[in-house]
Design a protein around this motif. Structure first.
Motif, PDB file in Angstrom:
ATOM      1  N   HIS A 179      -3.187  -7.429   9.083  1.00 26.03           N
ATOM      2  CA  HIS A 179      -3.926  -6.658   8.094  1.00 26.03           C
ATOM      3  C   HIS A 179      -4.787  -7.682   7.365  1.00 26.03           C
ATOM      4  O   HIS A 179      -4.520  -8.864   7.461  1.00 26.03           O
ATOM      5  CB  HIS A 179      -2.895  -6.012   7.153  1.00 26.03           C
ATOM      6  CG  HIS A 179      -3.481  -5.273   6.017  1.00 26.03           C
ATOM      7  ND1 HIS A 179      -4.127  -4.081   6.185  1.00 26.03           N
ATOM      8  CD2 HIS A 179      -3.523  -5.540   4.692  1.00 26.03           C
ATOM      9  CE1 HIS A 179      -4.534  -3.655   4.999  1.00 26.03           C
ATOM     10  NE2 HIS A 179      -4.183  -4.518   4.084  1.00 26.03           N
ATOM     11  N   PRO A 218      -8.040  -6.276  -1.911  1.00 26.55           N
ATOM     12  CA  PRO A 218      -7.228  -6.464  -3.119  1.00 26.55           C
ATOM     13  C   PRO A 218      -6.171  -7.567  -2.997  1.00 26.55           C
ATOM     14  O   PRO A 218      -5.447  -7.811  -3.962  1.00 26.55           O
ATOM     15  CB  PRO A 218      -6.541  -5.100  -3.271  1.00 26.55           C
ATOM     16  CG  PRO A 218      -6.323  -4.654  -1.858  1.00 26.55           C
ATOM     17  CD  PRO A 218      -7.495  -5.196  -1.060  1.00 26.55           C
ATOM     18  N   HIS A 219      -6.072  -8.227  -1.849  1.00 27.43           N
ATOM     19  CA  HIS A 219      -4.974  -9.189  -1.644  1.00 27.43           C
ATOM     20  C   HIS A 219      -5.370 -10.568  -2.185  1.00 27.43           C
ATOM     21  O   HIS A 219      -5.410 -11.565  -1.473  1.00 27.43           O
ATOM     22  CB  HIS A 219      -4.580  -9.226  -0.168  1.00 27.43           C
ATOM     23  CG  HIS A 219      -4.229  -7.863   0.344  1.00 27.43           C
ATOM     24  ND1 HIS A 219      -3.077  -7.211  -0.040  1.00 27.43           N
ATOM     25  CD2 HIS A 219      -4.901  -7.006   1.149  1.00 27.43           C
ATOM     26  CE1 HIS A 219      -3.052  -6.011   0.525  1.00 27.43           C
ATOM     27  NE2 HIS A 219      -4.147  -5.864   1.252  1.00 27.43           N
ATOM     28  N   HIS A 264       0.823  -1.219   0.000  1.00 30.45           N
ATOM     29  CA  HIS A 264       0.000   0.000   0.000  1.00 30.45           C
ATOM     30  C   HIS A 264       0.847   1.255   0.000  1.00 30.45           C
ATOM     31  O   HIS A 264       0.325   2.348  -0.137  1.00 30.45           O
ATOM     32  CB  HIS A 264      -0.891   0.063   1.248  1.00 30.45           C
ATOM     33  CG  HIS A 264      -1.699  -1.158   1.478  1.00 30.45           C
ATOM     34  ND1 HIS A 264      -1.211  -2.244   2.144  1.00 30.45           N
ATOM     35  CD2 HIS A 264      -2.962  -1.480   1.115  1.00 30.45           C
ATOM     36  CE1 HIS A 264      -2.139  -3.169   2.199  1.00 30.45           C
ATOM     37  NE2 HIS A 264      -3.208  -2.742   1.571  1.00 30.45           N
ATOM     38  N   VAL A 266      -7.992   1.383   3.557  1.00 23.61           N
ATOM     39  CA  VAL A 266      -7.236   1.385   2.309  1.00 23.61           C
ATOM     40  C   VAL A 266      -7.780   0.368   1.298  1.00 23.61           C
ATOM     41  O   VAL A 266      -7.160   0.097   0.298  1.00 23.61           O
ATOM     42  CB  VAL A 266      -5.725   1.123   2.536  1.00 23.61           C
ATOM     43  CG1 VAL A 266      -5.089   2.296   3.256  1.00 23.61           C
ATOM     44  CG2 VAL A 266      -5.485  -0.181   3.266  1.00 23.61           C
ATOM     45  N   HIS A 267      -8.968  -0.174   1.561  1.00 21.10           N
ATOM     46  CA  HIS A 267      -9.575  -1.124   0.628  1.00 21.10           C
ATOM     47  C   HIS A 267     -10.936  -0.614   0.148  1.00 21.10           C
ATOM     48  O   HIS A 267     -11.955  -1.275   0.357  1.00 21.10           O
ATOM     49  CB  HIS A 267      -9.764  -2.495   1.296  1.00 21.10           C
ATOM     50  CG  HIS A 267      -8.487  -3.148   1.702  1.00 21.10           C
ATOM     51  ND1 HIS A 267      -8.443  -4.205   2.570  1.00 21.10           N
ATOM     52  CD2 HIS A 267      -7.206  -2.919   1.342  1.00 21.10           C
ATOM     53  CE1 HIS A 267      -7.191  -4.591   2.742  1.00 21.10           C
ATOM     54  NE2 HIS A 267      -6.417  -3.814   2.012  1.00 21.10           N
TER      55      HIS A 267
HETATM   56 ZN   LIG Z   1      -4.518  -4.166   2.157  1.00 17.46          ZN
END
Ligand SMILES: [Zn+2]
Length: 304
Positions: free
Chosen positions: A201, A136-137, A58, A130-131
């Motif tokens: 996370h 997104p992983h 990120h 942040v998503h």
């Molecule tokens: Zn992330």
């Protein structure tokens, strides 16, 4: 010294001719996409990987060296879902390379081809999430990897039509090996089913969902927000009602919060690779999954 220098220039020459002979220059944003590009592209691609497994995906910054690499790229291969929002728009814009702008065949965003988990129903960036478009992983879902591999083969064939049969052959080989490996991982991981975890996370969500491991908490209060003492205290309290059996972080994270919580709640803490290269064993996509599952199984075994 002279011999050493001529050896150096020879290596440079061979390296260069190797690059020039490749049909497609791939700029991979993350190691998992670099590994997949090598699986499907083989000798017809030259892969540059922009980041390492020990960086926080990120928090990458646009650098002149990345812009120079993007300038000569035929295909930019990233996660998308805004994971690279802080640097790739700058890298692509500054590169002046029209082939790789968003929407062109030379720009592949993997997340567009995968059903994303945790898509927010209400977007609130003020909370520091942040998503914003979902998790997104995606590299930790074997089905996701397959879907992205399918699209990658299509893109490579579009960019390099002479290699179409070659890419299709490599995709077929990859699909067969990946399907077999997925079955084997699912068998090996049966003992992990139902094992409740706390993650750092939300970067292993797809892995835990696939293996049937409930995630009962995250060390981060919100994705992208560092652990706070008040949130960690809540996790300690939660242990009485909704206990975790394992704390799982990735090797690029600072382990302090995980170690503190582990000591408080008397639950082991382990680190998995976040991507290829995150542990010595995670050398490609196959060994990355092997490594993660063997680390989870080793942690799950009761200590004698
Ligand atoms: Zn992330």
């Amino acid at each position: 010294m002279k011999n050493f220098l001529s050896l150096l220039s020879l290596t440079a020459l061979v390296g260069w001719s190797g690059l020039a002979a490749s049909a497609v220059n791939v700029f991979a944003c993350h190691p998992e996409w670099g590994a997949l590009a090598n699986e499907i592209g083989g000798d017809r691609v030259s892969v540059y990987v922009a980041t390492t497994a020990l960086q926080d995906p990120h928090k990458i910054q646009a650098r002149p060296s990345l812009i120079a690499r993007a300038r000569v790229a035929d295909l930019v291969f990233c996660t998308g879902a805004e994971l690279e929002v802080g640097w790739m728009p700058v890298v692509i814009g500054q590169s002046g390379n029209e082939k790789i702008v968003v929407g062109k065949p030379g720009n592949l965003e993997a997340a567009n081809y995968v059903p994303l988990k945790e898509v927010p129903t209400r977007l609130d960036r003020s909370l520091g999430d942040v998503h914003p478009l979902g998790n997104p992983h995606i590299q930790w879902g074997p089905q996701n990897i397959q879907l992205v591999a399918d699209e990658l083969a299509r893109r490579l064939a579009y960019i390099d039509p002479a290699g179409k049969a070659y890419y299709q052959g490599r995709l077929a080989s990859f699909t067969q090996r990946w399907t077999q490996a997925t079955k084997r991982w699912e068998q090996e991981a049966t003992a992990l089913k139902g094992l409740a975890v706390i993650e750092h996370h939300k970067e292993l969500t797809y892995l835990f969902d696939w293996l049937g491991m409930p995630v009962v908490g995250s060390l981060e209060p919100k994705p992208g927000v560092e652990p706070t003492s008040s949130h960690l205290s809540e996790l300690v309290d939660q242990q009485k009602t909704n206990p975790a059996k394992l704390i799982v972080i990735t090797t690029q994270k600072n382990p302090d919060a995980a170690e503190w919580l582990s000591a408080q709640i008397k639950v082991p803490e382990i680190a998995l690779p976040q991507t290829v290269g995150g542990t010595p064993g995670a050398k490609d996509l196959f060994s990355m999954y092997d490594d993660a599952i063997s680390r989870l199984l080793a942690a799950e075994k009761p200590k004698s």
